[in-house]
Design a protein around this motif. Structure first.
Motif, mmCIF file in Angstrom:
data_model
loop_
_atom_site.group_PDB
_atom_site.id
_atom_site.type_symbol
_atom_site.label_atom_id
_atom_site.label_comp_id
_atom_site.label_asym_id
_atom_site.label_seq_id
_atom_site.Cartn_x
_atom_site.Cartn_y
_atom_site.Cartn_z
ATOM 1 N N GLY A 172 -22.651 -14.168 -8.238
ATOM 2 C CA GLY A 172 -21.441 -13.809 -7.509
ATOM 3 C C GLY A 172 -20.650 -12.821 -8.344
ATOM 4 N N TYR A 173 -19.327 -12.845 -8.233
ATOM 5 C CA TYR A 173 -18.471 -11.989 -9.048
ATOM 6 C C TYR A 173 -18.446 -12.502 -10.483
ATOM 7 N N ALA A 203 -14.309 -7.011 -10.204
ATOM 8 C CA ALA A 203 -13.511 -6.650 -9.035
ATOM 9 C C ALA A 203 -12.031 -6.839 -9.349
ATOM 10 N N LEU A 204 -11.223 -5.833 -9.018
ATOM 11 C CA LEU A 204 -9.772 -5.878 -9.203
ATOM 12 C C LEU A 204 -9.138 -5.534 -7.867
ATOM 13 N N GLY A 226 -23.803 -4.671 -4.460
ATOM 14 C CA GLY A 226 -23.249 -5.231 -5.684
ATOM 15 C C GLY A 226 -22.758 -4.135 -6.599
ATOM 16 N N PHE A 227 -21.510 -3.716 -6.450
ATOM 17 C CA PHE A 227 -20.953 -2.644 -7.265
ATOM 18 C C PHE A 227 -20.848 -3.083 -8.723
ATOM 19 N N GLY A 228 -20.861 -2.106 -9.609
ATOM 20 C CA GLY A 228 -20.613 -2.407 -11.008
ATOM 21 C C GLY A 228 -19.159 -2.749 -11.257
ATOM 22 N N VAL A 229 -18.255 -1.792 -10.990
ATOM 23 C CA VAL A 229 -16.818 -1.996 -11.112
ATOM 24 C C VAL A 229 -16.190 -1.573 -9.791
ATOM 25 N N GLN A 230 -15.323 -2.455 -9.229
ATOM 26 C CA GLN A 230 -14.751 -2.176 -7.908
ATOM 27 C C GLN A 230 -13.249 -2.488 -7.886
#
Length: 301
Positions: A172-173, A203-204, A226-230
């Motif tokens: 998950g995250y 995720a932010l 599934g993004f790396g940084v979002q």
């Protein structure tokens, strides 16, 4: 199990505690130690420290909980401060379970060298919830084994958080910060996520300010997006620097959307099977410099 209410200088060591609602409960306790205990099969929390407890240490305990719903390894709550949580082994099972939870005005907490494993749906390795300040989360191993879960989750007025030199293996995250978050440093971590859901390694969202994401290794092996940084929705003053980001599936390495401000993306190495190494939509005042980006997905262009 054991209850210390309004006592100081308590030491609980080398105990075996099994089958209680709460294993060890401190209420308004000061300068006390919980060390080298084994706590099994509590239905609420293995260790709970609450109500203005100060200067307590939880060290080298083994906590294994098998409740079907919301078991919690260690809980700090209600104006508790200056707590050290170090070198514990925590394994919790059950829907909505939490390895380490901080609730409502908990300040100056060190979470160092712990091994946390959570099993089942919607679990959190570490939870920071509602007015949490000055938390140092360093050199921990967090393994979250089921979908719809999070490694470290911060929600509502969480300030001055360090996540450093930890290993997060999550279905998950890995890190999810949401709603009025200030001054976060996420550095030198190894993050590996895998899921069938559309989740991101970091995720932010919604009023997250003054965040530094640096020198991390980030791997996303999601079959979904599934993004790396979002970062999404009013994220301001964000630095993403010197990270190694490797994303498989049709997802972006860094995806920044919905009115974000003052972003620096510098010296990152990004490999993605999606369509974008970096996506900005919209971002105001962005500096994107000296990144190495490889895009190999079917939508690359």
């Amino acid at each position: 199990g054991l209850n210390a209410t309004s006592f100081d200088n308590v030491s609980i060591r080398n105990c075996n505690i099994t089958n209680f609602t709460t294993g060890i409960f401190f209420f308004n306790a000061t300068n006390s130690t919980i060390h080298n205990n084994t706590i099994l099969n509590t239905t609420s929390a293995a260790i709970s420290i609450q109500n203005a407890s100060v200067l307590n240490t939880i060290h080298t305990n083994t906590l294994r909980l098998n409740a079907s719903y919301r078991s919690q390894g260690i809980v700090l709550a209600n104006f508790t401060r200056l707590t050290n949580i170090t070198n514990n082994t925590i394994n919790v099972t059950g829907n909505d379970s939490i390895g380490i939870a901080l609730y409502f005005n908990v300040n100056d907490t060190l979470i160092l060298g712990n091994a946390v494993v959570t099993n089942n749906t919607r679990t959190n390795g570490i939870l920071l919830n509602n007015s949490i300040a000055r938390t140092n989360i360093s050199t921990n191993s967090i393994n979250v084994t089921t979908n719809l879960s999070r490694g470290i989750y911060a929600d509502t007025n969480v300030n001055d958080t360090i996540i450093h030199n930890s290993t997060l293996t999550v279905r998950g995250y890995a890190v999810f910060f949401d709603n009025k978050i200030w001054r976060t440093n996420i550095t030198n971590n190894f993050i590996n996520i895998s899921s069938e859901q559309d989740v991101s390694a970091i995720a932010l969202t919604t009023d997250v300010n003054d965040t530094n994401i640096g020198n991390n290794t980030i791997i996303s092996n999601n079959s979904g997006n599934g993004f790396g940084v979002q970062p999404i929705i009013r994220v301001a003053r964000l630095n993403i620097t010197n990270n190694e980001i490797n994303v498989t599936g049709e997802a972006d390495g860094i995806s920044i959307t919905s009115a974000n401000y003052d972003v620096i993306i510098m010296n990152n190495r990004i490999r993605t099977g999606g369509s974008n190494g970096i996506r900005l939509s919209p971002v105001f005042r962005a500096n994107i410099t000296l990144n190495n980006i490889t895009v190999s997905g079917s939508r690359a262009g």
